[in-house]
Write an enzyme that holds these catalytic residues in place. Structure first.
Site, PDB file in Angstrom:
ATOM      1  N   HIS A 152      44.580  39.972  56.430  1.00  0.00           N
ATOM      2  CA  HIS A 152      45.578  40.778  55.715  1.00  0.00           C
ATOM      3  C   HIS A 152      46.233  39.886  54.680  1.00  0.00           C
ATOM      4  O   HIS A 152      46.919  38.939  55.030  1.00  0.00           O
ATOM      5  CB  HIS A 152      46.615  41.339  56.685  1.00  0.00           C
ATOM      6  CG  HIS A 152      46.038  42.282  57.693  1.00  0.00           C
ATOM      7  ND1 HIS A 152      45.863  43.628  57.448  1.00  0.00           N
ATOM      8  CD2 HIS A 152      45.567  42.065  58.951  1.00  0.00           C
ATOM      9  CE1 HIS A 152      45.321  44.204  58.520  1.00  0.00           C
ATOM     10  NE2 HIS A 152      45.137  43.289  59.450  1.00  0.00           N
TER      11      HIS A 152
ATOM     12  N   ASN B 126      48.875  43.667  67.637  1.00  0.00           N
ATOM     13  CA  ASN B 126      48.203  44.910  67.983  1.00  0.00           C
ATOM     14  C   ASN B 126      46.709  44.776  67.698  1.00  0.00           C
ATOM     15  O   ASN B 126      46.341  44.503  66.564  1.00  0.00           O
ATOM     16  CB  ASN B 126      48.781  46.059  67.135  1.00  0.00           C
ATOM     17  CG  ASN B 126      48.354  47.409  67.668  1.00  0.00           C
ATOM     18  OD1 ASN B 126      47.948  47.524  68.822  1.00  0.00           O
ATOM     19  ND2 ASN B 126      48.418  48.423  66.831  1.00  0.00           N
TER      20      ASN B 126
ATOM     21  N   ASP C  99      42.275  38.329  62.011  1.00  0.00           N
ATOM     22  CA  ASP C  99      43.367  39.307  61.955  1.00  0.00           C
ATOM     23  C   ASP C  99      44.648  38.624  61.472  1.00  0.00           C
ATOM     24  O   ASP C  99      45.748  38.919  61.949  1.00  0.00           O
ATOM     25  CB  ASP C  99      43.581  40.004  63.298  1.00  0.00           C
ATOM     26  CG  ASP C  99      44.406  41.291  63.146  1.00  0.00           C
ATOM     27  OD1 ASP C  99      44.758  41.651  61.995  1.00  0.00           O
ATOM     28  OD2 ASP C  99      44.695  41.929  64.181  1.00  0.00           O
TER      29      ASP C  99
ATOM     30  N   ARG D  52      48.186  41.181  52.216  1.00  0.00           N
ATOM     31  CA  ARG D  52      49.493  41.806  51.916  1.00  0.00           C
ATOM     32  C   ARG D  52      49.726  42.160  50.450  1.00  0.00           C
ATOM     33  O   ARG D  52      50.725  42.793  50.141  1.00  0.00           O
ATOM     34  CB  ARG D  52      50.657  40.931  52.400  1.00  0.00           C
ATOM     35  CG  ARG D  52      50.648  40.641  53.889  1.00  0.00           C
ATOM     36  CD  ARG D  52      50.897  41.897  54.708  1.00  0.00           C
ATOM     37  NE  ARG D  52      50.981  41.617  56.133  1.00  0.00           N
ATOM     38  CZ  ARG D  52      50.365  42.333  57.076  1.00  0.00           C
ATOM     39  NH1 ARG D  52      49.636  43.371  56.746  1.00  0.00           N
ATOM     40  NH2 ARG D  52      50.501  42.025  58.352  1.00  0.00           N
TER      41      ARG D  52
ATOM     42  N   HIS E  11      39.454  50.097  64.261  1.00  0.00           N
ATOM     43  CA  HIS E  11      40.614  49.628  65.030  1.00  0.00           C
ATOM     44  C   HIS E  11      40.721  50.590  66.204  1.00  0.00           C
ATOM     45  O   HIS E  11      41.204  51.716  66.056  1.00  0.00           O
ATOM     46  CB  HIS E  11      41.852  49.671  64.129  1.00  0.00           C
ATOM     47  CG  HIS E  11      43.160  49.413  64.822  1.00  0.00           C
ATOM     48  ND1 HIS E  11      43.984  48.382  64.477  1.00  0.00           N
ATOM     49  CD2 HIS E  11      43.781  50.065  65.837  1.00  0.00           C
ATOM     50  CE1 HIS E  11      45.074  48.406  65.246  1.00  0.00           C
ATOM     51  NE2 HIS E  11      44.969  49.421  66.073  1.00  0.00           N
TER      52      HIS E  11
END
Lengths: 457, 208, 330
Positions: free
Chosen positions: A77, A295, A322, A79, A196
């Site tokens: 990620h 998560n 992740d 962002r 996911h």
């Protein structure tokens, strides 16, 4: 070690710059094999062994270092766009380079969501301009990650970003019809749907793994079955429509069993484990420190061991970081208010090495397989001029990571390149450290320090 | 807490050499209490309205013994004279020590408060006076006595507040570095009062 | 003891010590002059992120009876609702010089964060956090049990609850009272049986130091509990549930209030089945007619009002323990 030295002045001299693009990696051990010399020139591996000489090359003293194909992350990620206060493409890819990565796949849950050709091309260009590593945008499966309408998968696949991996990561593609359509649709351009796996109704309000610890600390539980039920459904869907499925961040022992079973049936499923699910457990939730909130959640020690066993026996194909940067205010709070996610790029190699290679459970070739070769193949970035995850052989693109297997270091959040500080490994000692990274022959990291593009050549 | 002398004693490790001198025997204690009983009765012209309140820990048995002697002389019930007064929650030095357990406060049989009582506070050692200061506050919360007096087994000096005892078993001049150890049968299995002082360190003649 | 965050943090001696101190405190509360000077100059902040007038008043009374200055800080919303963050609130309290912060928060673990995140140096008392812990409730329950079933006053000093059997009935899943009581009553030597429908017992309850049952009548008849503690059950957990901001309608944990009451409510019949000496407890506020009938709530065996009074003594003991001694190092 790993310090580039002039061929004439010996190993104690400081870094000097040789002719453009020629590096002699002296005494390096490709995939942990016998020590040899590797010459990198013109972006490729030019020679290995006796033919590799230091003439007009910058010599890198790599004695004791192991050479790996540059690492490839299928799960990052960055962002940007949207949360540049947590990470940018530039800072995230610099962190990736320091972690030994030469390619990352940037997840689609940005703002705006990467669900159009325009957004994925923007991210791809930001990555190219930053120059730390290849950035392959992941396209959203559904418009706005809302799980109702397919995004323009074809347009993204045919854009300059050449998207092959599609995912609503952060959200589960929970509608079975939408999942079926996505699996079918991506076959047209050899894409893969990265799921996911999280049944949303079973995890409404969930904060951590549901089990003994959640019962005690009083946080709403995220049951293993919510992941396993989706994986079971999806492998059967993938089999039915004859498509490729990649399962992100597998976290439970039951999921490992399901994937093993699916593979035994010949289903085209691949699976990922994250470094944190391999190493950490739900016991950390007792601290109520949201730095351990992620998560899917950290699971039990038995689950972590099942993941390690699955990684070692090939059931789990890849380690994906992740890498999920969050601002300090999103973590400096009570657990329930904290954001899900952990940093991973700068610690992934060391975690996997510590758990799997240093313990003898995996070979260096296995590590290269799960952190480079398999992710590149699944993401379809293993061929062509920008090929990643290739063997360390003459003529191959010089995407390399040099690592020191003996280095023991303690993770210090303040010293990370990422803009965020939410590493769950703060204060932990890890074994093995990335010393140098080469992206198509150009060093992005030397002596453990980032080398800004343009500085070394 | 092992004993109820006032406070601010220097710490002493268990194995340190200690010089110990007996200053009151069991017989001395008994005679002192008998004398004080008579003094109390004489000063107050009898036992009317008298309440003898012991301050935990060792003030309690002393108060019981004093009340019993008074009761014997006057022919009344000692349970209607003796009580206990915990002063812990009134102390001014709580923050200087680990949290102290709280003792019992109990008025003699037949009493709900101290209004118009003649209160005799009883403690083992009078030192800085701070315990008695706390006790006066504690008494005030239990009513408005006509008179408050103080009886102690030992007065060792070194007062830090304008407080004096009305009845003293023995005046015992001490140095600050010394401690006064009162032992009573009810608490310690035997009666006696000793002064303890750290012995000069052996074999280090004046080197410090 | 620097903080009181969980009943599980107390060992037997610490717990008995608090009960003994509460016994002393209770004695002072029978006097005309109820106020003690003990915590003069200390500041206690009641930081309530969740409405609970009764708990706040209990802590406020306890602090005032010990002469502490009390500041009530009703924090509207937390960072959950994008109000002021817990951290900023903590920094504010630190600047105000709070010696103790009594915190009630809807998020499990918020008191633990407040105590350990390095935001403030005060002692932290957990006055109920999410579905985690409510240690002063467990202490006051243990105090009430000891007074009724072991010995009252001085005779109870130093005693634990060894040999007692306590049944805790109702919504264990969402109950911080149940968690705290299982921990503390076990530490004090009592045997606990949790009684609830399977949907209202958490996954993982098998690791708790207690027995569990789905059958209230059986536990009363065969377990012969010395005390029965009824937990509050929220009506919205029943039946079809209520829609929350457009989300799919939540599935209830139980078919209907009526079915719940039939299986798990304490009514006159079950009251009569209890051993003669058994007491009836409820942490309040009660749902009369749901988990407890008027017959049970108003019977002489109900000690519910007494629990409230004991709450002040217990909270005085806790504040005394945390604030009246030397500052313990971090």
């Amino acid at each position: 070690m790993g310090r580039p030295t002039d061929a004439t002045t010996g190993p104690t001299a400081g870094p000097t710059t040789g002719p453009t693009g020629r590096y002699l990696l002296r005494g390096v051990a490709p995939l942990g094999g016998p020590r040899t010399d590797v010459l990198v020139a013109d972006g490729r591996v030019a020679a290995v062994g006796a033919e590799a000489t230091g003439a007009r090359a910058t010599v890198v003293d790599a004695d004791g270092l192991v050479a790996l194909p540059g690492l490839v992350d299928l799960h990052t990620h960055l962002r940007e766009p949207g949360r540049e206060d947590a990470e940018t493409v530039e800072s995230g890819t610099r962190a990736a380079a320091l972690g030994g990565y030469t390619a990352v796949h940037a997840m689609a849950n940005t703002s705006p969501v990467a669900d159009t050709a325009g957004v994925v091309e923007q991210v791809w260009r930001l990555g190219r301009d930053a120059g730390w590593c290849d950035v392959h945008p992941v396209g959203a499966v559904s418009v706005g990650l809302a799980g109702t309408q397919l995004a323009e998968l074809g347009a993204m696949a045919h854009s300059a970003a050449r998207v092959r991996v599609f995912s609503d990561d952060g959200m589960c593609v929970h509608d079975p019809v939408l999942m079926r359509r996505a699996l079918e649709y991506v076959k047209a351009f050899d894409g893969v749907v990265a799921q996911h796996a999280q049944e949303p109704r079973l995890t409404a309000g969930a904060q951590m793994h549901e089990g003994v610890v959640s019962a005690e600390v009083g946080l709403p539980g995220w049951p293993a079955v919510a992941e396993e039920a989706i994986i079971a459904r999806d492998v059967l869907l993938a089999q039915h429509v004859g498509s490729r499925l990649h399962v992100l961040h597998v976290s439970t022992a039951g999921s490992v069993d399901l994937i093993r079973w699916a593979k035994s049936r010949g289903i085209a499923v691949t699976a990922e484990a994250t470094p944190h699910h391999l190493m950490l457990t739900d016991e950390l939730a007792r601290t109520y420190d949201p730095v351990y909130k992620v998560n899917p959640p950290l699971r039990t020690a038995e689950d972590a061991e099942a993941l390690r066993a699955g990684l070692a026996d090939g059931t789990i194909d890849t380690v994906g970081t992740d890498h999920a940067p969050h601002t300090r205010e999103d973590k400096d709070c009570e657990w329930a208010a904290g954001a899900f996610g952990m940093l991973g790029l700068e610690t992934a190699f060391a975690v996997v090495h510590t758990l799997m290679v240093a313990t003898g459970r995996m070979t260096w070739a296995d590590l290269a397989r799960v952190m480079s070769v398999a992710p590149a193949r699944i993401g379809r970035v293993d061929a062509g001029p920008g090929a990643q995850g290739r063997p360390i052989a003459v003529g191959e693109p010089a995407n390399l990571a040099l690592v020191d297997p003996a280095a023991r270091w303690t993770v210090d959040p303040a010293s990370l390149a990422s803009l965020a500080r939410n590493t769950p490994y703060a204060g932990r000692e890890l074994t093995g450290r990335v010393v140098a990274t080469f992206l198509r022959g150009r060093p992005t990291v030397l002596d453990g320090r980032a080398v800004p593009p343009g500085a070394a050549s | 807490m092992a004993h109820a002398t006032d406070d601010a004693r220097p710490d002493r490790s268990a194995d340190a050499e200690v010089l110990s001198t007996e200053v009151l025997t069991a017989g001395d204690i008994s005679r002192a209490l008998t004398r004080i009983a008579h003094e109390v009765l004489e000063r107050n012209k009898g036992a009317a309205d008298l309440v003898v309140l012991g301050i935990p820990t060792r003030g309690l048995p002393l108060a019981r013994r004093l009340a019993q002697r008074i009761a014997d002389v006057e022919g009344v019930d000692a349970d209607r004279l003796a009580g206990s007064l915990d002063v812990t929650m009134y102390r001014d030095d709580l923050r200087r020590h680990p949290t102290r357990p709280i003792g019992r406060t109990e008025l003699p049989d037949g009493r709900d408060d101290l209004d118009d009582a003649v209160v005799v506070l009883v403690d083992d050692v009078l030192f800085s006076g701070r315990t008695i200061r706390a006790a006066l506050d504690a008494v005030a919360d239990l009513g408005r006595p006509r008179l408050v007096q103080l009886a102690v087994l030992v007065d060792r000096g070194h007062r830090e507040l304008p407080i004096r005892a009305d009845y003293v078993g023995k005046n015992l001049p001490t140095a600050l570095g010394e401690s006064v150890r009162v032992r009573l049968v009810e608490v310690d299995g035997e009666d006696g009062v000793r002064i303890e002082r750290p012995a000069p360190a052996a074999g280090q003649g004046g080197a410090r | 003891m620097r903080h009181l965050l969980s009943a599980a943090d107390l060992d037997r001696d610490a717990a008995v010590g608090l009960l003994d101190t509460a016994e002393r405190m209770a004695a002072t509360q029978e006097r005309e002059m109820k106020k003690l000077p003990t915590l003069r100059g200390r500041t206690v902040v009641n930081l309530f992120f969740e409405d609970s007038t009764r708990t706040r008043i209990s802590f406020e009374t306890a602090a005032k009876r010990l002469s502490a200055d009390v500041i009530n800080f009703a924090a509207r919303g937390s960072s959950l609702s994008k109000g002021e963050s817990l951290k900023d609130t903590a920094l504010t309290l630190q600047a105000m010089g709070a010696d103790a912060v009594v915190i009630r928060h809807q998020a499990s673990g918020a008191p633990y964060r407040l105590a350990h995140a390095g935001w403030l140096a005060s002692a932290v008392v957990n006055a109920g956090d999410g579905t985690h812990q409510h240690p002063t409730q467990a202490l006051l329950d243990a105090f009430t049990l000891r007074r009724h079933l072991v010995a009252a006053g001085d005779a109870g000093l130093g005693r634990d609850l060894a040999g007692l059997h306590v049944a805790i009935v109702g919504d264990v899943l969402h109950s911080r009272v149940a968690r705290s009581n299982v921990d503390l009553l076990h530490t004090l030597g009592a045997r606990v049986t949790l009684v609830a429908p399977p949907t209202l017992l958490p996954v993982g309850v098998e690791a708790w130091a207690c027995a569990t049952s789905y059958h209230l009548d059986e536990v009363i008849a065969e377990g012969r509990p010395d005390a029965i503690m009824m937990l509050r059950v929220q009506r919205e957990r029943m039946g079809a549930g209520v829609p929350a901001n457009g989300a799919p309608v939540a599935t209830g944990f139980f078919p209907s209030p009526l079915e719940y009451t039939r299986a798990y409510g304490l009514d006159a019949r079950r009251l009569a089945m209890l051993p003669e000496h058994a007491i009836v407890m409820h942490p309040g506020p009660m749902n009369r007619g749901l988990e407890i009938s008027a017959d049970a709530a108003d019977s002489p065996r109900a000690v519910i009002v007494e629990q409230v009074a004991n709450g002040v003594a217990i909270r005085m003991a806790v504040l005394y323990r945390l604030l009246a001694g030397e500052r313990e190092a971090f």
